[in-house]
Scaffold this active site. Structure first.
Site, PDB file in Angstrom:
ATOM      1  CG  ASP A   1       7.999   4.412   1.044  1.00 41.96           C
ATOM      2  OD1 ASP A   1       7.867   3.006   0.570  1.00 41.96           O
ATOM      3  OD2 ASP A   1       7.930   3.411   2.550  1.00 41.96           O
TER       4      ASP A   1
ATOM      5  CD  GLN B   1      -2.337  -1.070   2.320  1.00 36.72           C
ATOM      6  OE1 GLN B   1      -3.257  -0.615   3.029  1.00 36.72           O
ATOM      7  NE2 GLN B   1      -1.690  -2.147   3.481  1.00 36.72           N
TER       8      GLN B   1
ATOM      9  CG  HIS C   1      -3.249   2.602  -1.766  1.00 35.59           C
ATOM     10  ND1 HIS C   1      -3.112   2.292  -0.552  1.00 35.59           N
ATOM     11  CD2 HIS C   1      -4.337   1.831  -2.203  1.00 35.59           C
ATOM     12  CE1 HIS C   1      -4.388   1.987  -0.500  1.00 35.59           C
ATOM     13  NE2 HIS C   1      -4.853   1.933  -1.162  1.00 35.59           N
TER      14      HIS C   1
ATOM     15  CB  THR D   1      -1.067  -3.403   7.037  1.00 36.11           C
ATOM     16  OG1 THR D   1      -2.279  -1.749   6.286  1.00 36.11           O
ATOM     17  CG2 THR D   1      -1.667  -4.618   7.069  1.00 36.11           C
ATOM     18  CB  SER D   2      -4.224   0.290  10.477  1.00 37.76           C
ATOM     19  OG  SER D   2      -4.389   0.775   9.155  1.00 37.76           O
TER      20      SER D   2
END
Ligand code: OAD
Length: 242
Positions: free
Chosen positions: A104, A101, A119, A187-188
């Protein structure tokens, strides 16, 4: 080594089809801020609003200013031992996909190759005129920036309310539905559709191992959750010599 870490290491060593799903937590030890939690980027409401197509329509200069800031910050960051461990895993597994996700680019810098960027990527741009999407490393970008064709350029990242890149999401679902082992790292697990991927894998009988600093909504369903820093745990389950 902890018995649970040994179990994950064994599972990875014997699997032929592995998927790794990562979120902002994998890059936290590189110094890239996460979105939620104490110092999360999205804690600031006016920043959230910048990551929307409506803001870009209204004020592309301001949104480019925000992305120049993000690009400048990310340009100074380097992969950490967690990114490198995932890149090593790819070399050992016959059928491997990294679904991230993150925008960067740190996985690629660490050597990962088969990556699905759900993303987008902060170093890519898309023209709203000719629709071309391409890598653009110039920094800082003009505020706002324009394509050779004269069209307005936008960062090739997914904003709130937008769909994920066509084809990439479908491929992520396909590999998740057929994986034997899935690692869910940093990841949340609350942002859909990414958060759906481990659930799909679970339904197909995969073993799912979660690595996070703290429990997430997915923890109760994971085969095992390991709580700690991914940059410390991943090198233990994917050591350099094995
Ligand atoms: P979040 O900020 O929501 O969650 C980061 C997760 O990483 C949390 O669960 C932390 O506990 C965990 N974490 C932090 N440091 C860690 C470490 N050193 N080791 C292991 N875990 C650690 O980030 P995401 O889940 O990536 O989307 O957020 C998902 C999406 O929401 C992002 O891609 C972004 C955001 O809106 C878009 O911009 C489209």
């Amino acid at each position: 080594m902890d018995r649970n870490l040994k179990e994950i290491r064994k599972a990875l060593e014997s699997a032929e089809h592995v998927v790794v799903l990562t979120g902002a937590g994998i890059s936290a030890e590189s110094g890239v801020p996460t979105f939620r939690g104490a110092d999360g980027l999205w804690n600031n409401k006016s920043i959230v609003e910048l990551a929307t197509p409506e803001s870009f329509d209204r004020d592309p200069r301001l949104v480019w200013e925000f992305y120049n800031w993000r690009r400048g910050m990310m340009a100074t960051k380097e992969p950490n031992p967690g990114h490198y461990a995932i890149a090593r895993l790819e070399k050992k597994v016959e059928n491997f996909t990294l679904v991230t996700q993150n925008i960067d680019n740190l996985h690629r810098l660490a050597g990962s190759e088969n990556i699905l960027e759900l993303h987008g990527n902060v170093w890519r741009v898309r023209c709203l005129g000719c629709r071309k999407e391409y890598e653009e490393r110039k920094h800082p970008m003009d505020e706002p920036s324009y394509c050779e064709c004269g069209g307005l350029l936008r960062p090739a990242v997914v904003w709130f309310g937008e769909s994920l890149p066509h084809g990439i999401l479908e491929e992520a679902f396909r590999v998740s539905a057929t994986a034997e082992v899935v690692l869910v790292v940093g990841t949340s697990a609350i942002v859909y559709p990414a958060a759906q991927l481990p659930l799909v894998a679970l339904q197909s009988g995969a073993r799912i191992y979660e690595i996070n600093l703290e429990p997430t909504p997915f923890s109760g369903q994971a085969t095992e959750s390991i709580f700690g820093k991914s940059g410390e745990i991943l090198p233990q389950i994917i050591p350099e010599e094995s």
